[in-house]
Design a protein around this motif. Structure first.
Motif, mmCIF file in Angstrom:
data_model
loop_
_atom_site.group_PDB
_atom_site.id
_atom_site.type_symbol
_atom_site.label_atom_id
_atom_site.label_comp_id
_atom_site.label_asym_id
_atom_site.label_seq_id
_atom_site.Cartn_x
_atom_site.Cartn_y
_atom_site.Cartn_z
ATOM 1 N N TYR A 211 0.886 -1.284 -0.155
ATOM 2 C CA TYR A 211 -0.007 -0.157 0.086
ATOM 3 C C TYR A 211 0.939 1.161 0.094
ATOM 4 C CZ TYR A 211 0.885 0.010 5.064
ATOM 5 O OH TYR A 211 1.621 0.320 6.082
ATOM 6 N N HIS A 212 2.122 1.062 0.078
ATOM 7 C CA HIS A 212 3.034 2.399 -0.285
ATOM 8 C C HIS A 212 3.627 2.834 -1.536
ATOM 9 C CE1 HIS A 212 3.927 2.566 4.093
ATOM 10 N NE2 HIS A 212 4.164 1.351 4.226
ATOM 11 N N GLN A 215 3.438 6.123 -3.764
ATOM 12 C CA GLN A 215 3.530 7.374 -2.777
ATOM 13 C C GLN A 215 5.143 7.590 -2.653
ATOM 14 O OE1 GLN A 215 1.637 6.718 1.279
ATOM 15 N NE2 GLN A 215 0.516 4.787 0.346
ATOM 16 N N THR A 216 5.578 8.649 -2.071
ATOM 17 C CA THR A 216 6.959 9.064 -2.228
ATOM 18 C C THR A 216 7.665 8.674 -0.877
ATOM 19 O OG1 THR A 216 6.491 11.357 -1.268
ATOM 20 C CG2 THR A 216 6.628 10.943 -3.663
ATOM 21 N N LYS A 217 7.227 8.716 0.228
ATOM 22 C CA LYS A 217 7.799 8.415 1.676
ATOM 23 C C LYS A 217 7.171 7.531 2.430
ATOM 24 C CE LYS A 217 10.221 12.846 1.749
ATOM 25 N NZ LYS A 217 11.549 12.273 1.492
ATOM 26 N N TYR A 218 7.820 6.632 2.920
ATOM 27 C CA TYR A 218 7.307 5.657 3.972
ATOM 28 C C TYR A 218 6.618 6.357 5.236
ATOM 29 C CZ TYR A 218 9.288 1.855 1.735
ATOM 30 O OH TYR A 218 9.923 0.755 0.789
ATOM 31 N N LYS A 219 5.513 5.957 5.824
ATOM 32 C CA LYS A 219 4.775 6.322 6.918
ATOM 33 C C LYS A 219 4.922 5.637 8.117
ATOM 34 C CE LYS A 219 1.764 9.230 3.936
ATOM 35 N NZ LYS A 219 2.265 8.920 2.758
ATOM 36 N N GLU A 239 4.626 -0.774 -10.132
ATOM 37 C CA GLU A 239 3.491 0.074 -10.393
ATOM 38 C C GLU A 239 3.516 0.083 -11.939
ATOM 39 O OE1 GLU A 239 4.827 3.747 -7.073
ATOM 40 O OE2 GLU A 239 5.612 3.710 -9.181
ATOM 41 N N GLN A 252 -6.751 0.197 -5.884
ATOM 42 C CA GLN A 252 -7.411 1.179 -4.919
ATOM 43 C C GLN A 252 -8.639 0.567 -4.220
ATOM 44 O OE1 GLN A 252 -8.315 3.755 -8.064
ATOM 45 N NE2 GLN A 252 -6.712 5.138 -7.859
#
Length: 345
Positions: A211-212, A215-219, A239, A252
């Motif tokens: 699910y990352h 996106q640009t940065k890990y949360k 991707e 999604q």
């Protein structure tokens, strides 16, 4: 042949329905109560389920709730069989997602008509779009099995990681997605007061942190909790497959549901009592560990449940004394999963 599962505790009724459907060319499976019915559904993946409401061990509403939380079964149409015609039962069933009702006793022709209509409806639903992929109904277990994805996994180098190794850190740039071949890891976020909340356990073989993507940065941060073998795969290549294969809608859809799972966990952790929290998380873990014992450190399990370690240990001891679970050197073995479910449903 279309597969139909009958969940009905009345032996005569169950056998009659089975005979009628078999004579009509359906492949029929039958279960005598809700618990056996859920097990049969997971084993046979039916195209349609006919389910009684009033049953011992687990009633029809409980069956539907469990199936609604099962990724592989939640889209399977379910028709209730009931001798009760009160409006409240109809409303409750339809709110939970039942497809229809059959009031007992019913004619053979009524049964066959409902079965045919529901199977036809869901078959047309699938055909009305280019593919299941575009409807967002593909399960990401299927994504992992795509040839392009399997080729990526095969050709990437495997590296060994020791316990407490970090795979990614909070706010790091996302360049790769990781596939764990052997071992186990945990994904965590830091909460108030520096306490750790475990979002997920990754138990091989599986992707970690899909699910990352996009996106640009890990949360979050991911840490190895037992020696593991892991492959690092270019995020862009994954991707590209999703976009090329028209899987974005599916992606999604899948991870929106994942977010809902987190919301449900948050609700349990915020408003549930200790027994509800532990029962809920043990049941969830039992699905990923499947037939194996849940082998986790008490500190990690407490963090996953959102409670103190001492509180977890006390609750596990209570569950053991009540013969809901077994504790041994292998870990935690669930003995009465339906009893655990009853704590939080």
């Amino acid at each position: 042949m279309k597969k139909i599962l009958i969940i009905e505790d009345n032996t005569e009724m169950r056998e009659n329905i089975t005979e009628i459907l078999q004579l009509s060319g359906y492949h029929v499976f039958a279960a005598a109560d809700g618990v056996l019915g859920v097990q049969a559904a997971r084993e046979h993946k039916p195209d349609l389920i006919l389910c009684d409401i009033m049953m011992p061990n687990l009633d029809g509403f409980g069956v539907l709730k469990i199936l609604n939380h099962d990724e592989l079964l939640k889209n399977t149409p379910l028709v209730f069989l009931t001798a009760k015609a009160e409006k409240e039962d109809f409303r409750k069933g339809m709110n939970l997602g039942a497809e229809d009702y059959l009031i007992k006793p019913f004619e053979d022709s009524d049964l066959l008509q409902v079965v045919e209509n529901k199977l036809h409806k869901y078959e047309n639903l699938s055909k009305s779009r280019a593919s299941k992929i575009l409807t967002g109904l593909i399960h990401f277990e299927e994504f992992v099995n795509l040839k392009q994805v399997q080729d990526l996994i095969t050709h990437c180098e495997t590296k060994e990681f020791g316990k407490k190794s970090k795979i990614w850190m909070l706010h790091e740039n996302i360049n790769n997605i990781y596939y764990i071949e052997k071992g186990m890891a945990k994904e965590v976020i830091e909460t108030v007061g520096g306490k750790e909340l475990i979002l997920d356990f990754y138990r091989a073989p599986c992707f970690m942190g899909l699910y990352h993507l996009f996106q640009t940065k890990y949360k979050s941060t991911t840490e190895i909790i037992e020696p593991s073998y892991i492959k690092s795969i270019s995020k862009k290549l994954i991707e590209d497959i999703i976009l090329k294969e028209n899987l974005l809608t599916s992606y999604q859809h899948h991870f929106a549901e994942r977010s809902q799972d987190y919301v449900q966990r948050l609700a349990i952790n915020s408003f549930g009592n200790v027994r509800e929290k532990v029962a809920y998380h043990l049941y969830n873990l039992s699905k990923s560990f499947q037939e194996s014992a849940i082998h986790l450190g008490r500190e990690d399990l407490a963090s996953y449940c959102g409670i103190a370690k001492e509180t977890l240990i006390r609750t596990l001891t209570e569950f053991k004394e009540e013969k809901l679970i077994q504790l041994n050197s292998e870990g935690i073995i669930i003995l009465q999963s339906q009893k655990l479910i009853s704590f939080f449903l």
